[in-house]
Design a protein around this motif. Structure first.
Motif, PDB file in Angstrom:
ATOM      1  N   VAL C 102      43.575  60.020  32.782  1.00  0.00           N
ATOM      2  CA  VAL C 102      43.733  60.916  33.926  1.00  0.00           C
ATOM      3  C   VAL C 102      45.206  61.250  34.102  1.00  0.00           C
ATOM      4  CG1 VAL C 102      43.493  61.117  36.428  1.00  0.00           C
ATOM      5  CG2 VAL C 102      41.657  60.090  35.102  1.00  0.00           C
ATOM      6  N   ALA C 103      46.041  60.232  33.945  1.00  0.00           N
ATOM      7  CA  ALA C 103      47.475  60.457  34.133  1.00  0.00           C
ATOM      8  C   ALA C 103      48.043  61.361  33.042  1.00  0.00           C
ATOM      9  CB  ALA C 103      48.207  59.123  34.149  1.00  0.00           C
ATOM     10  N   ILE C 104      47.600  61.153  31.812  1.00  0.00           N
ATOM     11  CA  ILE C 104      48.119  61.950  30.697  1.00  0.00           C
ATOM     12  C   ILE C 104      47.792  63.427  30.886  1.00  0.00           C
ATOM     13  CG2 ILE C 104      47.722  62.467  28.255  1.00  0.00           C
ATOM     14  CD1 ILE C 104      47.423  59.414  27.847  1.00  0.00           C
ATOM     15  N   ARG C 105      46.581  63.682  31.348  1.00  0.00           N
ATOM     16  CA  ARG C 105      46.135  65.077  31.398  1.00  0.00           C
ATOM     17  C   ARG C 105      46.672  65.807  32.617  1.00  0.00           C
ATOM     18  NH1 ARG C 105      40.423  62.763  30.112  1.00  0.00           N
ATOM     19  NH2 ARG C 105      40.385  62.896  27.854  1.00  0.00           N
ATOM     20  N   GLY C 106      47.130  65.034  33.594  1.00  0.00           N
ATOM     21  CA  GLY C 106      47.529  65.668  34.856  1.00  0.00           C
ATOM     22  C   GLY C 106      48.547  66.759  34.678  1.00  0.00           C
ATOM     23  N   ALA C 107      49.519  66.507  33.833  1.00  0.00           N
ATOM     24  CA  ALA C 107      50.605  67.459  33.720  1.00  0.00           C
ATOM     25  C   ALA C 107      50.380  68.453  32.589  1.00  0.00           C
ATOM     26  CB  ALA C 107      51.919  66.705  33.505  1.00  0.00           C
ATOM     27  N   ARG C 108      49.208  68.379  31.965  1.00  0.00           N
ATOM     28  CA  ARG C 108      48.939  69.251  30.824  1.00  0.00           C
ATOM     29  C   ARG C 108      47.895  70.285  31.152  1.00  0.00           C
ATOM     30  NH1 ARG C 108      46.424  68.451  27.091  1.00  0.00           N
ATOM     31  NH2 ARG C 108      45.568  66.361  27.169  1.00  0.00           N
ATOM     32  N   LYS C 109      47.793  71.259  30.323  1.00  0.00           N
ATOM     33  CA  LYS C 109      46.650  72.165  30.416  1.00  0.00           C
ATOM     34  C   LYS C 109      45.405  71.392  29.986  1.00  0.00           C
ATOM     35  CE  LYS C 109      48.279  76.772  30.344  1.00  0.00           C
ATOM     36  NZ  LYS C 109      49.614  76.408  30.797  1.00  0.00           N
ATOM     37  N   GLY C 110      44.248  71.891  30.415  1.00  0.00           N
ATOM     38  CA  GLY C 110      43.019  71.230  29.986  1.00  0.00           C
ATOM     39  C   GLY C 110      42.608  70.112  30.920  1.00  0.00           C
ATOM     40  N   ARG C 111      43.342  69.957  32.028  1.00  0.00           N
ATOM     41  CA  ARG C 111      42.945  68.893  32.943  1.00  0.00           C
ATOM     42  C   ARG C 111      41.630  69.244  33.620  1.00  0.00           C
ATOM     43  NH1 ARG C 111      47.788  70.779  34.533  1.00  0.00           N
ATOM     44  NH2 ARG C 111      47.593  72.621  35.817  1.00  0.00           N
ATOM     45  N   PHE C 112      41.269  70.527  33.525  1.00  0.00           N
ATOM     46  CA  PHE C 112      40.035  70.952  34.173  1.00  0.00           C
ATOM     47  C   PHE C 112      38.877  70.992  33.199  1.00  0.00           C
ATOM     48  CE2 PHE C 112      40.275  72.578  38.515  1.00  0.00           C
ATOM     49  CZ  PHE C 112      38.930  72.453  38.808  1.00  0.00           C
ATOM     50  N   SER C 113      39.135  70.567  31.988  1.00  0.00           N
ATOM     51  CA  SER C 113      38.123  70.741  30.958  1.00  0.00           C
ATOM     52  C   SER C 113      36.868  69.958  31.271  1.00  0.00           C
ATOM     53  CB  SER C 113      38.673  70.290  29.616  1.00  0.00           C
ATOM     54  OG  SER C 113      37.618  70.304  28.678  1.00  0.00           O
ATOM     55  N   MET C 114      35.752  70.617  31.061  1.00  0.00           N
ATOM     56  CA  MET C 114      34.496  69.908  31.198  1.00  0.00           C
ATOM     57  C   MET C 114      33.925  69.591  29.824  1.00  0.00           C
ATOM     58  SD  MET C 114      32.889  71.573  34.556  1.00  0.00           S
ATOM     59  CE  MET C 114      33.957  71.951  35.946  1.00  0.00           C
ATOM     60  N   LEU C 115      34.789  69.625  28.843  1.00  0.00           N
ATOM     61  CA  LEU C 115      34.395  69.171  27.508  1.00  0.00           C
ATOM     62  C   LEU C 115      35.147  67.877  27.227  1.00  0.00           C
ATOM     63  CD1 LEU C 115      34.601  72.548  25.592  1.00  0.00           C
ATOM     64  CD2 LEU C 115      32.549  71.314  26.308  1.00  0.00           C
ATOM     65  N   PRO C 116      34.521  66.950  26.566  1.00  0.00           N
ATOM     66  CA  PRO C 116      35.208  65.690  26.299  1.00  0.00           C
ATOM     67  C   PRO C 116      36.285  65.919  25.253  1.00  0.00           C
ATOM     68  CG  PRO C 116      33.094  65.724  25.204  1.00  0.00           C
ATOM     69  CD  PRO C 116      33.189  67.002  25.971  1.00  0.00           C
ATOM     70  N   SER C 117      37.287  65.063  25.267  1.00  0.00           N
ATOM     71  CA  SER C 117      38.361  65.281  24.312  1.00  0.00           C
ATOM     72  C   SER C 117      38.052  64.622  22.973  1.00  0.00           C
ATOM     73  CB  SER C 117      39.667  64.738  24.883  1.00  0.00           C
ATOM     74  OG  SER C 117      39.470  63.416  25.300  1.00  0.00           O
ATOM     75  N   GLY C 118      36.915  63.980  22.891  1.00  0.00           N
ATOM     76  CA  GLY C 118      36.505  63.435  21.595  1.00  0.00           C
ATOM     77  C   GLY C 118      37.082  62.065  21.343  1.00  0.00           C
ATOM     78  N   ALA C 119      36.371  61.269  20.538  1.00  0.00           N
ATOM     79  CA  ALA C 119      36.759  59.873  20.349  1.00  0.00           C
ATOM     80  C   ALA C 119      38.119  59.768  19.677  1.00  0.00           C
ATOM     81  CB  ALA C 119      35.702  59.157  19.531  1.00  0.00           C
ATOM     82  N   GLY C 120      38.395  60.654  18.720  1.00  0.00           N
ATOM     83  CA  GLY C 120      39.665  60.564  18.022  1.00  0.00           C
ATOM     84  C   GLY C 120      40.738  61.433  18.634  1.00  0.00           C
ATOM     85  N   GLY C 121      40.452  61.929  19.857  1.00  0.00           N
ATOM     86  CA  GLY C 121      41.343  62.899  20.479  1.00  0.00           C
ATOM     87  C   GLY C 121      42.746  62.352  20.658  1.00  0.00           C
ATOM     88  N   GLU C 122      43.654  63.292  20.740  1.00  0.00           N
ATOM     89  CA  GLU C 122      45.050  62.924  20.805  1.00  0.00           C
ATOM     90  C   GLU C 122      45.344  62.215  22.133  1.00  0.00           C
ATOM     91  OE1 GLU C 122      48.621  66.123  21.710  1.00  0.00           O
ATOM     92  OE2 GLU C 122      46.636  66.795  21.149  1.00  0.00           O
ATOM     93  N   ASP C 123      44.639  62.618  23.190  1.00  0.00           N
ATOM     94  CA  ASP C 123      44.850  61.969  24.482  1.00  0.00           C
ATOM     95  C   ASP C 123      44.515  60.493  24.424  1.00  0.00           C
ATOM     96  OD1 ASP C 123      45.581  64.351  25.462  1.00  0.00           O
ATOM     97  OD2 ASP C 123      43.725  64.743  26.573  1.00  0.00           O
TER      98      ASP C 123
END
Lengths: 239, 421, 248, 339, 294
Positions: C102-123
């Motif tokens: 949650v903290a990582i995405r806060g300042a980035r675009k995509g914080r509103f995404s309703m798609l998962p970032s995936g298991a190997g995602g960079e986040d």
């Protein structure tokens, strides 16, 4: 000086969730004022709150005049004659100064009366009809002190009563606190200002990480700069 | 995240509950039993009427000792809260779970519509209306399985417009009523007669659920010759009380549900207004008719804690139950082949009413019944309605051919309209 | 770009309570700046003002050359201001990793995404790295409600770092830590990359002084001293405030 | 993160239950009894479970106990009834079911967003009160407005489209549709809460101030969460309207609103499955309690059951199950119950 | 609308507001001290009214002039007693769990409504005040006006002033106000806060009971009235601000006037007016007009 024990704490423990905030504190207090000093976050406030029941102790006992009070609701503890000036003052924003004091005065008689409070804290008399957010921090602090005294307790616990007070008022406060034992009121003073603490109390307890790290006297502590710096000081202990 | 175990346990718990619930209806299949379900309202504001309906059904079944044509009657009682979806759920439960053959009910208009729609999806079951009186139930989109032996709201006011114009010489009437379909229908009926004769009507609708009528009362034109009160039940009591308190002086006339035992047995300053009040309605409490007197006696004897006289609900549920019993008797309890014989018998039945009259059905299985102009009288502190006039054979279309009647449009807030200039 | 943070005569009143009085402060990029002071000095209020929890009643707050005085709280995070809280404000119902996500995405675009970032995602990778960095890798999947106090403080720091702050504000990171946990915290603070500007509220000198380049001491809502750490311990004003010498 | 596995597992178990339950019933019971269970009790439980899911979703992951969810379902139901061809009386009419259902769902989302926007700045008990007031306000409006909602009588004859040559309201077909909808929405919720949006929502539940400081627009997230809940409730509302052959104010009144709350609470607000467990318990109870107990006092019984659940197990049946398991496992669990 | 009608409508709004104030003040008082949203407030109204009626009827039958006054006392006492039971048996020990308390009171309201239905049936009932209060009074401009509606204003004023005096001029009032701010601190001063809570609950419930008898004198008493008055109380305190007596008065005035004026001007949409007010207030001041920001 033989000082009969009024308030006795033994092996008191307090947990906040997983944090062990108070770790087996044992202390006995008589009529003579006692200061507890220590840096922030060491458990001083927790100790104060545990004594008056604002925080529940997880183990240990608190005896007031020999009677166990640690399991009582806080209003019953208060009725055993313990009053508190809490940290952050916690005055009631909805009540005026006068209303505060009327609420606090039990009318059962005792050394402290409404008139004496206004005499002692003339600033409060001036702001009688003011309430809540209209008071400055220092005024709120005086109000909190007056509120505790008006209950005419056997024992009063003050958690940083000098916070926000102007230096001249602090000097005045020292006089008030010194005189408490004459009214038969015991005092536990938690203070960051060493000067204030030592000016009022002979006996000083030092808290560190939820324990009593050292018991000493004002004179000894004032003379021992390394000790001051170790437990309270500005300089790092490692330096 | 997902706790599989929870689900498995829930399923197990469900299975246990389920098997427990099946024990009850297991005897449903026995021969020689006719199961009749009833739906009335025992909750909320309509509860009083519902309780009286239960009394009426009890009387009707006890009169035949729970036996018809040698078959035992099993009576399954359900209660709704006067809401359509609940009535529907109860009806489904009665039909599908309790396997009743016939349902008597429901009480309120929206419920009637819902059950009429539901009955259309049934084969082999019959719903005989209890008391609901929405006109559309049997006027538009009718169902072959739905029978109604009581008049609709519009039929219940027949005669009042004529009486107001001719006997009371009223030329301008101010109407107060709840702003929804049931009062619309009654006002429609009243105006059919009154406006045709040349009268003018000012309409004052109050939103449903209004309990403080002060501002409505303040709006009643001072030059109206009479005030027509269409409110029913609690609303009627509220209106009448507040009208009395406001010192209202205009003569009142009332719709069929305004003056009933609920309002008359309640105490209060409105009683001053009730005395001698003229109203229309399908029943008369204090009729001289011997059938009625006998009926009232039986009612009072069986239910000493009931009303001073059976309510409109009791009468209609009683007639419905009598119709069912008579038709069953005629077909000797034969409900086979999708109840064809039974329904045919119902359709051409002439049911004697407790009022001493008879009721029969039209092609839409809607009652052709009598209606009354009634006057409230005070007998030793108890109020009753007495008969002033009686109109027989009142049809749903006020005697018009159905097409012509339908062409008048649905009753609504503004239809019909004959405001004073 | 000038200073990482610049306060110009910032004040805040709560009714009659003047919590912060005309504070002016300049923190150049990369500086480690400690704010000391007794309870009630207005330190945390100052933090809250910088983070936009409420607007100042007077003055201006400028960070990285942008006037933030009237901008909403969420905007601060997006330009790279991260902070920790005195009492942990964590998402107790979520796992350590989810808190960090949650903290990582806060300042980035995509914080509103309703798609998962995936298991190997960079986040997720970054979240694991952060957990490692604040020494919580072994508890990454534990619900925060089950963490110890010290672990929560570590996570607090991780959360503040997660939004890749240019300006990191730590409110008493050492409060409530056991003596054993303190050196570890010190090490973590020392390990912070130098391009992060750090402002630190602390009572514990052992934590504050070794790592700071500049120390500001506040009292009663005002700045009373600003000194380098080596001079601060000998400053008479500071000693008076801390030890109350000069009274009695 | 093994979201895919979680979904597969939940979906598989859900599907198995939804398919096996009716089969088992048909094996155990006479034909018409089984149909009654499938068509009435299970279908009803699924419909109200879906609407309750919208509340459980908001409560579990957002911390908002909204009492406006029945109203939002009602908005969908009314828009369907107002626009669809064949409904009586005709208010707008003329649209086929696909279009009318889309309009209904769109309206439900909008209604959800509106509820979210109105209550966005409040919390906890205030939110409960405000949403209750909104719900009852809408109910009173619908009940008193003739022009758009046909007042007290409501709008009838919403029969649903014919599908695969069968009537929509055919018990088996309806059950299948309700099951599919319920399962998709359930999995959708499980999925959603693992996405960035879902995590942020849970962050807002635990600590809105922190979420805001991290750079999120808390207000927007809350409002969108209400919009999503609106969609879920809307699906339930559409099904309920077709199931009830129409809609009237009573379907969304205070009683219905309270029943939905009861469903959610007795099921448990800790996990979305609670909505369906609660709905099933309620449907069974609602259908049979009157036969077991003195039928006139049904409400006392339901009130007493509700009261005991709130007193004994504030987190509902789910919490009870959890406590039982932990009782066996002797493993205390940290974290506060949702109530 | 003529001037006289307009004046009447406004006066109607004021008198209705008076009734709403009586009922909502108890709700607001309870919320203020204990943060308990008492969803059974409407049930307390019903209890006061029905129990009051049970005592009233036999007395009235014997033509005793004091029947109505006794009904008021009994109604208030009955409601207060039930309130005390609620607080001591159920709500007291879950203090602080606001949502759970709300759920408990919802459950209670369901049970109470059904039990009252069982005892008293669905027949609407109505009190009659003594003749002096129950006729009509001539008011300039308006003409004849129901006296009892004016009495309502009097009772509301008495309640308002009484509450003001209680809260500002008595020791228990000080305790209540201090408790609203900081309950633990109040307890640390030696005040038996749970007892104060019970007393406040009793008072709030008694006000609901008073509202019940007054309300059932002005409008018929029947099933479903509880929900109506609960909802009214909710809207009134949401608009006026939770826990503020002055706010409750303002909220009651707005809602009462809106209802009556709406009914006179555009009957079909009058319902919306009330809720429109609520939404607007919430948008501008989420804490209500007189509410303190939290």
């Amino acid at each position: 000086m033989a000082d009969r024990t009024i308030l006795e704490i033994s092996d008191l423990n307090v947990h906040y969730g997983q944090a062990h905030a108070l770790q087996g504190v044992s202390l006995a207090f008589g009529l003579a004022p006692v200061a507890i000093v220590g840096r922030n976050g060491m458990g001083k406030t927790t100790l104060c709150q545990a004594i008056v029941g604002l925080t529940k102790a997880s183990a240990g006992s608190i005896r007031m005049e020999g009677q166990e009070v640690s399991r009582l609701p806080s209003y019953k503890i208060a009725r055993h004659g313990i009053a508190i000036v809490p940290q952050g003052r916690r005055t009631f924003p909805s009540l005026t100064v006068d209303e505060h004091l009327r609420l606090a005065s039990t009318g059962k008689g005792g050394a402290w009366t409404l008139a004496r409070v206004y005499e002692t804290f003339p600033r409060l008399a001036e702001r009688k009809g003011n309430g809540g957010t209209q008071l400055s921090g220092g005024e709120q602090q005086m109000l909190a002190i007056a509120r505790a005294l008006l209950a005419n307790p056997r024992y009063v616990i003050m958690d940083e009563p000098s916070e926000g007070l102007a230096p001249v008022i602090v000097d005045h406060l020292i006089d008030v606190l010194r005189a408490l034992s004459k009214d038969g009121i015991g005092l536990l003073l938690v203070e960051q200002k060493l000067a204030l603490a030592t000016a009022v109390c002979d006996r000083v307890e030092i808290m560190l990480n939820g324990r009593i790290a050292a018991s000493t006297t004002a004179a000894v502590l004032m003379a021992d700069l390394p000790m001051q710096q170790r437990y309270l000081g500005v300089a790092s202990a490692g330096h | 995240m997902f706790k599989g175990l929870i689900t498995r346990r829930a399923a197990a718990a469900l299975a246990v509950t389920a098997s427990a619930a099946f024990v009850a209806p297991a005897f449903a299949q026995q021969g020689g039993v006719i199961r009749i379900g009833s739906i009335k309202t025992l909750e909320g504001p309509f509860a009083t009427g519902g309780q009286d309906a239960v009394r009426a059904l009890t009387m009707a079944f006890e009169e035949v000792n729970f036996t018809v044509a040698g078959k035992k009657i099993e009576w399954v009682r359900e209660s709704s809260n006067a809401q359509a979806d609940v009535a529907l759920a109860r009806a489904r439960k009665l039909i599908e779970q309790d396997q009743v053959d016939i349902i008597i009910g429901p009480l309120s208009g929206a419920e009637g519509m819902a059950l009429r729609d539901y009955s259309r999806t049934l084969t082999g079951n019959t719903i005989v209306n209890g008391q609901s009186a929405a006109a559309d139930t049997t006027l538009r989109d009718v169902s072959p399985n739905f029978f109604r032996f009581n008049g609709d709201g519009m039929q219940w006011i027949a005669g009042l417009g004529t009486y107001a114009y001719k006997t009371m010489n009223a030329r301008h009437v101010a109407m107060v009523g709840g702003d929804y379909a049931f009062p619309y229908a009654q006002v429609f009926g009243f105006m059919q007669e009154f406006c045709k004769l040349g009268g003018k009507v000012t309409k004052l609708w109050s939103p449903l659920g209004t309990t403080d009528f002060a501002s409505t009362i303040a709006s009643i034109p001072k030059n109206a010759d009479a005030v027509l009160v269409i409110h029913g039940g609690t609303d009627a009591l509220a209106f009448l009380t507040q009208y009395a308190q406001a010192g209202g002086q205009q003569p009142l006339i009332a719709g069929p549900v305004t003056v009933d035992q609920v309002v008359m047995s309640a105490r209060g300053p409105h009683r001053r207004l009730l005395n001698n009040l003229i109203s229309a309605g399908p029943i008369v409490d204090d009729s001289d008719d011997p059938t009625w007197k006998a009926f009232v006696d039986r009612y009072k004897k069986r239910f000493p804690d009931g009303f001073a006289a059976p309510s409109i609900n009791a009468v209609h549920y009683y007639i419905a139950a009598r119709a069912v019993l008579m038709a069953l008797e005629q077909v000797k309890g034969d409900l086979s082949s999708n109840q064809q014989a039974f329904q045919a018998a119902l359709a051409k039945l002439e049911v004697p009413t407790p009022m001493g009259g008879k009721v029969r059905l039209d092609d839409n299985r809607q009652a052709i019944a009598s209606n009354f102009i009634r006057r409230v009288v005070d007998r030793n502190g108890q109020l009753f309605t007495t008969q002033v006039e009686r109109f027989d054979n009142v049809t749903q279309t006020y005697g018009m051919p159905r097409a012509e009647f339908l062409a008048l449009g649905s009753p609504s807030r503004d239809n019909p309209s004959c405001p004073p200039q | 770009m000038g200073n990482a943070l610049e306060l110009q005569d910032v004040g805040r009143r709560f009714g009659a309570l003047h919590a912060v009085k005309g504070v002016s402060l300049k923190v150049p990029p990369g500086q480690r700046h400690a704010i000391l002071g007794p309870n009630g000095a207005g330190k945390t209020t100052l933090f809250n003002l910088v983070c936009g929890d409420f607007p100042p009643t007077s003055g201006q707050i400028i960070a990285f050359g942008e006037d933030l005085t009237r901008r909403p709280a969420l905007h601060r995070a997006r330009i790279g201001i991260g902070r920790t809280y005195q009492t942990s404000l964590l998402f107790t119902g979520l796992s350590v990793l989810d808190n960090l996500l949650v903290a990582i995405r806060g300042a980035r675009k995509g914080r509103f995404s309703m798609l998962p970032s995936g298991a190997g995602g960079e986040d997720v990778t970054r979240a694991r790295e952060l957990a490692e960095r604040v020494r919580l890798a072994h508890r990454a999947d534990a619900e925060v409600a089950t963490l110890s106090h010290g672990q929560r403080r570590q996570l607090e720091l991780g959360m503040a770092l997660a939004c890749q702050p240019r300006l990191l504000m730590l409110d008493e990171p050492a409060a409530g830590l056991s003596p054993a946990e303190r050196p570890e915290l010190n090490q973590m603070l020392k390990d912070l990359p130098r391009d992060i500007t750090l402002i630190l509220i602390e009572h514990d000198m052992d934590v504050a002084l070794p790592i700071s380049d500049m120390v500001t001491v506040m009292k009663d809502g005002e700045i009373v001293v600003q000194e380098t750490p080596d001079k601060i311990t000998s400053n008479p004003v500071v000693n008076r405030i801390y030890l109350g010498q000069g009274h009695g | 993160m093994n979201l895919a596995r979680t979904l597969l597992r939940a979906g598989g178990i859900g599907l198995a239950i939804l398919v096996l339950a009716p089969l088992a019933l048909r094996a155990m019971l006479p034909e018409n009894q089984a149909l009654f269970w499938i068509g009435n009790i299970f279908a009803r439980a699924l419909i109200y479970g879906i609407i309750a899911l919208s509340l459980t979703f908001l409560a579990t992951y957002g911390g908002f106990v909204s009492l406006a969810q029945m109203m939002v379902a009602g908005v969908a139901g009314y828009v369907l009834a107002i626009t669809v061809q064949g409904a009586v009386p005709v208010i707008i009419g003329g649209f086929g079911y696909p279009v009318a259902i889309l309009l209904a769902l769109g309206a439900a989302v909008l209604a959800g967003l509106a509820v979210g926007a109105i209550s966005a700045r409040t919390n906890d008990i205030y939110l409960l009160m405000i949403t209750l007031a909104l719900a009852v306000g809408f109910y009173r409006f619908v009940e008193t407005n003739i022009d758009w909602f046909n007042g007290y009588e409501g709008i009838r004859n919403v029969l649903g489209p014919d599908l695969l040559g069968r009537k929509f309201r055919d018990p088996i077909l309806f059950y299948a549709i309700a099951s599919a909808t319920a399962l998709s929405l359930y999995l959708g919720v499980i999925f959603l809460v693992r996405t960035p949006f879902g995590l942020a929502l849970q962050g807002i539940r635990d600590n809105p101030r922190r979420v805001s400081a991290l750079g999120y627009n808390v207000m927007l997230h809350r409002i969108v969460a209400f919009g999503i809940a609106g969609f879920i409730a809307g699906c339930g509302g559409v099904l309920a309207t077709i199931y009830n052959i129409g809609i009237s104010p009573g379907s969304i009144g205070l009683g219905a609103t309270m029943n939905l709350l009861i469903i959610s609470v007795i099921g448990g607000l800790g996990h979305p499955i609670g909505a369906f467990i609660g709905a099933l318990l309620f449907a069974i109870f609602d259908t049979f309690a009157a036969s077991i107990y003195d039928r006139d006092r049904f409400n006392t019984l339901i009130g007493a059951v509700f009261l005991s659940i709130v007193l004994i197990s504030p987190d509902g049946a789910l919490g009870m199950v959890r406590r039982l398991r932990e009782g066996f496992a002797r493993k205390p669990r940290a974290g506060a119950p949702p109530l | 609308m003529t001037g006289a009608t307009a004046a009447t409508v406004v006066l109607n709004g004021l008198t209705l507001a008076a009734l709403y104030f009586i009922v909502a003040s108890g709700f607001s008082l309870i919320f203020g001290l204990m943060r308990t949203v008492n969803m059974a407030h409407g049930s307390l109204y019903l209890i006061g009214a029905y129990i009051g009626y049970a005592v009233f009827e036999p007395l009235y039958d014997r033509d005793l002039w004091y029947a109505w006054y006794v009904a008021i006392l009994v109604g208030m006492a009955a409601a207060a007693l039930f309130g005390i039971l609620m607080q001591t048996a159920l709500l007291g020990w879950m203090q602080g769990q606001e949502l759970r308390q709300a759920l408990v009171t919802i459950a209670l309201s369901i049970i109470v409504a059904d039990q009252l239905l069982a005892r008293f049936g669905g027949t609407p009932r109505q009190f009659f005040a003594p003749d002096a209060l129950f006729g009509s009074t001539s008011i300039p401009l308006i003409g004849n006006y129901p006296t009892f509606r004016l009495v309502q204003i009097g009772v509301a004023l008495a309640v308002g002033i009484g509450l003001w005096l209680l809260l500002n001029r008595t020791r228990i009032g000080l305790m209540v106000r201090a408790g609203v701010d900081d309950r633990p601190m109040l307890a640390a001063m030696g005040v038996n806060v749970p007892l104060v809570a019970v007393a406040v609950f009793a008072l709030g419930a008694a006000l609901a009971g008073l509202g019940g008898v007054i309300g059932a004198t002005a409008q018929p008493l029947a099933q479903g009235v509880d929900a109506r008055f609960l909802l009214t109380a909710l809207v009134v305190v949401i608009v006026g601000g939770m826990g503020s007596i002055a706010g409750t008065a303002i909220g009651a005035l707005l809602v009462g006037l809106a209802e009556q004026i709406g009914q006179a001007l555009f009957p079909t949409y009058s319902v919306i007016l009330t809720f429109l007010i609520m939404v607007i207030v919430l948008a501008l001041r989420p804490q209500g007009i007189m509410g303190r920001a939290r």
